[in-house]
Scaffold this motif. Structure first.
Motif, PDB file in Angstrom:
ATOM      1  N   LEU A  73       9.757  -9.900  -2.010  1.00  0.00           N
ATOM      2  CA  LEU A  73       9.984  -9.097  -3.195  1.00  0.00           C
ATOM      3  C   LEU A  73       9.366  -7.708  -3.064  1.00  0.00           C
ATOM      4  O   LEU A  73       9.991  -6.705  -3.405  1.00  0.00           O
ATOM      5  CB  LEU A  73       9.418  -9.820  -4.424  1.00  0.00           C
ATOM      6  CG  LEU A  73       9.714  -9.187  -5.781  1.00  0.00           C
ATOM      7  CD1 LEU A  73      11.214  -8.987  -5.985  1.00  0.00           C
ATOM      8  CD2 LEU A  73       9.137 -10.054  -6.899  1.00  0.00           C
ATOM      9  N   SER A  74       8.144  -7.656  -2.560  1.00  0.00           N
ATOM     10  CA  SER A  74       7.501  -6.353  -2.381  1.00  0.00           C
ATOM     11  C   SER A  74       8.237  -5.505  -1.358  1.00  0.00           C
ATOM     12  O   SER A  74       8.386  -4.294  -1.527  1.00  0.00           O
ATOM     13  CB  SER A  74       6.043  -6.550  -1.952  1.00  0.00           C
ATOM     14  OG  SER A  74       5.299  -7.196  -2.963  1.00  0.00           O
ATOM     15  N   LEU A  75       8.721  -6.142  -0.293  1.00  0.00           N
ATOM     16  CA  LEU A  75       9.481  -5.412   0.714  1.00  0.00           C
ATOM     17  C   LEU A  75      10.786  -4.893   0.117  1.00  0.00           C
ATOM     18  O   LEU A  75      11.227  -3.784   0.437  1.00  0.00           O
ATOM     19  CB  LEU A  75       9.764  -6.318   1.910  1.00  0.00           C
ATOM     20  CG  LEU A  75      10.355  -5.640   3.148  1.00  0.00           C
ATOM     21  CD1 LEU A  75       9.416  -4.570   3.678  1.00  0.00           C
ATOM     22  CD2 LEU A  75      10.653  -6.671   4.226  1.00  0.00           C
ATOM     23  N   ALA A  76      11.393  -5.685  -0.777  1.00  0.00           N
ATOM     24  CA  ALA A  76      12.608  -5.224  -1.457  1.00  0.00           C
ATOM     25  C   ALA A  76      12.308  -4.010  -2.332  1.00  0.00           C
ATOM     26  O   ALA A  76      13.115  -3.084  -2.422  1.00  0.00           O
ATOM     27  CB  ALA A  76      13.197  -6.349  -2.292  1.00  0.00           C
ATOM     28  N   GLY A  77      11.142  -4.012  -2.989  1.00  0.00           N
ATOM     29  CA  GLY A  77      10.745  -2.864  -3.795  1.00  0.00           C
ATOM     30  C   GLY A  77      10.546  -1.624  -2.943  1.00  0.00           C
ATOM     31  O   GLY A  77      10.956  -0.513  -3.322  1.00  0.00           O
ATOM     32  N   LEU A  78       9.932  -1.799  -1.775  1.00  0.00           N
ATOM     33  CA  LEU A  78       9.737  -0.695  -0.844  1.00  0.00           C
ATOM     34  C   LEU A  78      11.071  -0.116  -0.394  1.00  0.00           C
ATOM     35  O   LEU A  78      11.292   1.103  -0.423  1.00  0.00           O
ATOM     36  CB  LEU A  78       8.951  -1.201   0.368  1.00  0.00           C
ATOM     37  CG  LEU A  78       8.568  -0.182   1.433  1.00  0.00           C
ATOM     38  CD1 LEU A  78       7.428   0.689   0.934  1.00  0.00           C
ATOM     39  CD2 LEU A  78       8.169  -0.887   2.718  1.00  0.00           C
ATOM     40  N   THR A  79      11.978  -0.990  -0.008  1.00  0.00           N
ATOM     41  CA  THR A  79      13.290  -0.568   0.465  1.00  0.00           C
ATOM     42  C   THR A  79      14.073   0.143  -0.637  1.00  0.00           C
ATOM     43  O   THR A  79      14.729   1.164  -0.400  1.00  0.00           O
ATOM     44  CB  THR A  79      14.086  -1.781   0.973  1.00  0.00           C
ATOM     45  OG1 THR A  79      13.328  -2.443   1.988  1.00  0.00           O
ATOM     46  CG2 THR A  79      15.433  -1.358   1.534  1.00  0.00           C
ATOM     47  N   ALA A  80      13.984  -0.393  -1.860  1.00  0.00           N
ATOM     48  CA  ALA A  80      14.712   0.198  -2.989  1.00  0.00           C
ATOM     49  C   ALA A  80      14.212   1.598  -3.305  1.00  0.00           C
ATOM     50  O   ALA A  80      15.005   2.519  -3.531  1.00  0.00           O
ATOM     51  CB  ALA A  80      14.584  -0.706  -4.216  1.00  0.00           C
ATOM     52  N   ALA A  81      12.895   1.772  -3.346  1.00  0.00           N
ATOM     53  CA  ALA A  81      12.334   3.081  -3.671  1.00  0.00           C
ATOM     54  C   ALA A  81      12.728   4.121  -2.623  1.00  0.00           C
ATOM     55  O   ALA A  81      13.096   5.254  -2.957  1.00  0.00           O
ATOM     56  CB  ALA A  81      10.816   2.987  -3.786  1.00  0.00           C
ATOM     57  N   CYS A  82      12.662   3.741  -1.353  1.00  0.00           N
ATOM     58  CA  CYS A  82      13.019   4.686  -0.287  1.00  0.00           C
ATOM     59  C   CYS A  82      14.502   5.028  -0.329  1.00  0.00           C
ATOM     60  O   CYS A  82      14.883   6.191  -0.141  1.00  0.00           O
ATOM     61  CB  CYS A  82      12.634   4.101   1.068  1.00  0.00           C
ATOM     62  SG  CYS A  82      10.845   3.986   1.328  1.00  0.00           S
ATOM     63  N   ALA A  83      15.342   4.019  -0.569  1.00  0.00           N
ATOM     64  CA  ALA A  83      16.785   4.272  -0.639  1.00  0.00           C
ATOM     65  C   ALA A  83      17.127   5.181  -1.811  1.00  0.00           C
ATOM     66  O   ALA A  83      17.985   6.066  -1.693  1.00  0.00           O
ATOM     67  CB  ALA A  83      17.535   2.944  -0.754  1.00  0.00           C
ATOM     68  N   LEU A  84      16.460   4.978  -2.942  1.00  0.00           N
ATOM     69  CA  LEU A  84      16.738   5.806  -4.111  1.00  0.00           C
ATOM     70  C   LEU A  84      16.274   7.240  -3.890  1.00  0.00           C
ATOM     71  O   LEU A  84      16.976   8.198  -4.246  1.00  0.00           O
ATOM     72  CB  LEU A  84      16.057   5.204  -5.344  1.00  0.00           C
ATOM     73  CG  LEU A  84      16.500   5.792  -6.685  1.00  0.00           C
ATOM     74  CD1 LEU A  84      17.979   5.503  -6.933  1.00  0.00           C
ATOM     75  CD2 LEU A  84      15.659   5.207  -7.822  1.00  0.00           C
ATOM     76  N   ALA A 132       5.220  -0.897   5.674  1.00  0.00           N
ATOM     77  CA  ALA A 132       6.278  -1.862   5.977  1.00  0.00           C
ATOM     78  C   ALA A 132       5.703  -3.115   6.625  1.00  0.00           C
ATOM     79  O   ALA A 132       6.088  -4.237   6.290  1.00  0.00           O
ATOM     80  CB  ALA A 132       7.330  -1.220   6.883  1.00  0.00           C
ATOM     81  N   GLY A 133       4.780  -2.931   7.552  1.00  0.00           N
ATOM     82  CA  GLY A 133       4.149  -4.073   8.205  1.00  0.00           C
ATOM     83  C   GLY A 133       3.298  -4.894   7.246  1.00  0.00           C
ATOM     84  O   GLY A 133       3.279  -6.128   7.309  1.00  0.00           O
ATOM     85  N   GLU A 134       2.596  -4.227   6.350  1.00  0.00           N
ATOM     86  CA  GLU A 134       1.745  -4.924   5.389  1.00  0.00           C
ATOM     87  C   GLU A 134       2.542  -5.822   4.448  1.00  0.00           C
ATOM     88  O   GLU A 134       2.070  -6.870   4.015  1.00  0.00           O
ATOM     89  CB  GLU A 134       0.958  -3.906   4.560  1.00  0.00           C
ATOM     90  CG  GLU A 134      -0.080  -3.123   5.348  1.00  0.00           C
ATOM     91  CD  GLU A 134      -0.724  -2.027   4.528  1.00  0.00           C
ATOM     92  OE1 GLU A 134      -1.627  -1.358   5.049  1.00  0.00           O
ATOM     93  OE2 GLU A 134      -0.329  -1.825   3.365  1.00  0.00           O
ATOM     94  N   LEU A 135       3.761  -5.401   4.116  1.00  0.00           N
ATOM     95  CA  LEU A 135       4.570  -6.123   3.130  1.00  0.00           C
ATOM     96  C   LEU A 135       5.622  -7.027   3.760  1.00  0.00           C
ATOM     97  O   LEU A 135       6.405  -7.643   3.043  1.00  0.00           O
ATOM     98  CB  LEU A 135       5.257  -5.115   2.197  1.00  0.00           C
ATOM     99  CG  LEU A 135       4.342  -4.193   1.402  1.00  0.00           C
ATOM    100  CD1 LEU A 135       5.162  -3.164   0.632  1.00  0.00           C
ATOM    101  CD2 LEU A 135       3.455  -4.982   0.444  1.00  0.00           C
ATOM    102  N   MET A 136       5.623  -7.131   5.080  1.00  0.00           N
ATOM    103  CA  MET A 136       6.687  -7.838   5.777  1.00  0.00           C
ATOM    104  C   MET A 136       6.817  -9.297   5.344  1.00  0.00           C
ATOM    105  O   MET A 136       7.917  -9.863   5.335  1.00  0.00           O
ATOM    106  CB  MET A 136       6.441  -7.773   7.290  1.00  0.00           C
ATOM    107  CG  MET A 136       7.635  -8.211   8.120  1.00  0.00           C
ATOM    108  SD  MET A 136       9.089  -7.153   7.855  1.00  0.00           S
ATOM    109  CE  MET A 136       8.503  -5.601   8.566  1.00  0.00           C
ATOM    110  N   GLN A 137       5.717  -9.931   4.962  1.00  0.00           N
ATOM    111  CA  GLN A 137       5.751 -11.347   4.595  1.00  0.00           C
ATOM    112  C   GLN A 137       6.042 -11.568   3.110  1.00  0.00           C
ATOM    113  O   GLN A 137       6.118 -12.717   2.662  1.00  0.00           O
ATOM    114  CB  GLN A 137       4.410 -12.003   4.960  1.00  0.00           C
ATOM    115  CG  GLN A 137       4.031 -11.888   6.412  1.00  0.00           C
ATOM    116  CD  GLN A 137       5.110 -12.433   7.337  1.00  0.00           C
ATOM    117  OE1 GLN A 137       5.678 -13.495   7.098  1.00  0.00           O
ATOM    118  NE2 GLN A 137       5.407 -11.687   8.404  1.00  0.00           N
ATOM    119  N   ASP A 138       6.176 -10.497   2.338  1.00  0.00           N
ATOM    120  CA  ASP A 138       6.423 -10.608   0.897  1.00  0.00           C
ATOM    121  C   ASP A 138       7.821 -10.063   0.611  1.00  0.00           C
ATOM    122  O   ASP A 138       8.034  -8.852   0.556  1.00  0.00           O
ATOM    123  CB  ASP A 138       5.373  -9.816   0.127  1.00  0.00           C
ATOM    124  CG  ASP A 138       5.476 -10.013  -1.386  1.00  0.00           C
ATOM    125  OD1 ASP A 138       6.585 -10.320  -1.884  1.00  0.00           O
ATOM    126  OD2 ASP A 138       4.461  -9.841  -2.077  1.00  0.00           O
TER     127      ASP A 138
END
Length: 241
Positions: free
Chosen positions: A86-97, A78-84
């Motif tokens: 779109l990538s953070l949205a992908g992370l959030t989407a995968a976890c939510a799914l 989460a920290g690594e992708l905080m500035q991106d």
């Protein structure tokens, strides 16, 4: 009962004044919830971000009890992708799914390992949208709702398969599906052939198809829809075309 396992944080919610209940996806114990003491504090709150990798030790008085987790952060995604965004949205989407579809306390090692591959490649926009579609396709199969993509449901042909029937979840050839093409779902080549390359448009086609079946075959059984985070990431990806 107690165990130690690797895990991916899927979600965390406040519990009482200082604790949190974390939901973690593990390879050997599946999706598992447990109490994290101090989970709302400055030390634990950064650990409990969705997508982070952890070493989790769970302990409960009884097998069916909520129990509690002791967590060690192993990968601060989460920290690594905080500035991106779109990538953070992908992370959030995968976890939510994963949180919405996976059954409680049922091991799905293949889905875990392919999800970890997806999360570890979220920094590369050229590949992760297609990885997400492949992970969702595998998730459907893992949960007993796999698609039949090796031959045309109407003719038995293995050539020119470009559609998926929304009713049968089977591949349909261009010729057989032509009269019904407005009702068909797309079947990009990369979903059938692991060696095939995928453009962003291909990946979006794949996500449209996997999203349809995840919603209609899994989530609708519990009167749920695709998580908003999953819908949002597709919108963001589509805006890049």
């Amino acid at each position: 009962m107690e165990f130690t396992d690797d895990g991916i944080i899927l979600s965390a919610r406040a519990h009482g004044e200082t604790a949190a209940v974390a939901e973690i996806f593990t390879p050997h114990h599946g999706k598992w919830a447990g109490l994290v003491y101090g989970g709302q504090g400055r030390t634990q709150r950064p650990v409990l971000q969705p997508g982070n990798g952890v070493k989790a030790h769970w302990k409960g008085r009884l097998d069916e009890s909520l129990g509690f987790f002791t967590l060690e952060l192993t990968h601060a995604r989460a920290g690594e992708l905080m500035q991106d965004r779109l990538s953070l949205a992908g992370l959030t989407a995968a976890c939510a799914l994963a949180a919405a579809t996976l059954p409680e306390r049922e091991a799905h090692g293949r889905a875990y390992h392919t999800m970890r591959i997806l999360l570890d490649h979220l920094g590369d926009i050229d590949i992760w949208p297609a990885l997400m579609a492949r992970w969702e396709l595998g998730l459907l199969a893992e949960l007993g709702f796999g698609l039949s993509l090796d031959q045309c449901a109407a003719t038995g042909s293995k050539e020119n398969l470009i559609y998926v029937s929304p009713k049968s979840a089977s591949a349909v050839s261009a010729e057989a599906g032509a009269p019904y093409k407005e009702k068909m779902l797309p079947l990009p080549a990369f979903l059938r052939d692991a060696s095939a390359e995928a453009t962003l448009a291909d990946a979006l086609d794949g996500l449209r198809t996997t999203g349809h079946f995840i919603e209609t075959r899994i989530l609708h059984l519990a009167n749920q829809e695709l998580p908003e985070a999953r819908r949002r990431v597709v919108e963001l990806l589509a805006s890049r075309q």
